[in-house]
Design a protein around this motif. Structure first.
Motif: not given
Length: 143
Positions: A72-83, A85-87, A90-94, A136-142
């Motif tokens: 799961f940490a791997k997924l947080v690292q990969v998916a969360g790093s799409y956001l 830098d200031e995310a 909690s936003e990365r985990r979500q 795309d939707a999450t990146a726009k919100v964050v």
């Protein structure tokens, strides 16, 4: 059971092993998701075990839980790093939870007996399209 459980989560973690130096690109997140989807397809017995579908009485050891948490940490690292830098963490985990819900849902649906008659269904492409929409939707919100 523990050895199989650990092996299953190691397969998932390795499949998401995309090199991300800083901010992940959409292509890198999708590549990671494709790896996850492929594990679900090629290692169905492992997948069912790690998500409690094959033995409801099995309780993972601490070592097995660590393998799960690492995946799961791997997924947080990969998916969360799409956001951006200031995310926040909690936003990365979500973001990781959202992506996981999508890919896990599609893998689970693909395993469902009711869909085995539909050989033309390209569930991997469908899942990746939904993940891309979520990114795309999450990146726009964050941002």
């Amino acid at each position: 059971m523990d050895a199989l459980y650990i092996e299953g989560f190691n397969l998932v973690s390795e499949a998401m092993n995309v090199v991300v130096d800083g901010k992940a690109s959409k292509a890198q997140v999708l590549e990671s998701c494709l790896g996850y989807l492929t594990v679900g397809e090629q290692h169905e017995a492992h997948y069912r075990l790690i998500f409690g579908e094959s033995d409801a009485g099995y309780v993972p050891s601490e070592e097995a839980i660590a393998a799960r948490d690492e995946a799961f940490a791997k997924l947080v690292q990969v998916a969360g790093s799409y956001l951006a830098d200031e995310a926040s963490h909690s936003e990365r985990r979500q973001m990781a939870l959202d992506v996981w819900a999508i890919v896990h849902g599609y893998v689970s649906i693909s395993h469902h007996v009711a869909l085995t008659h539909d050989k033309d269904l390209d569930w991997k492409s469908m899942a990746l399209r939904v993940v891309e929409t979520q990114l795309d939707a999450t990146a726009k919100v964050v941002s």
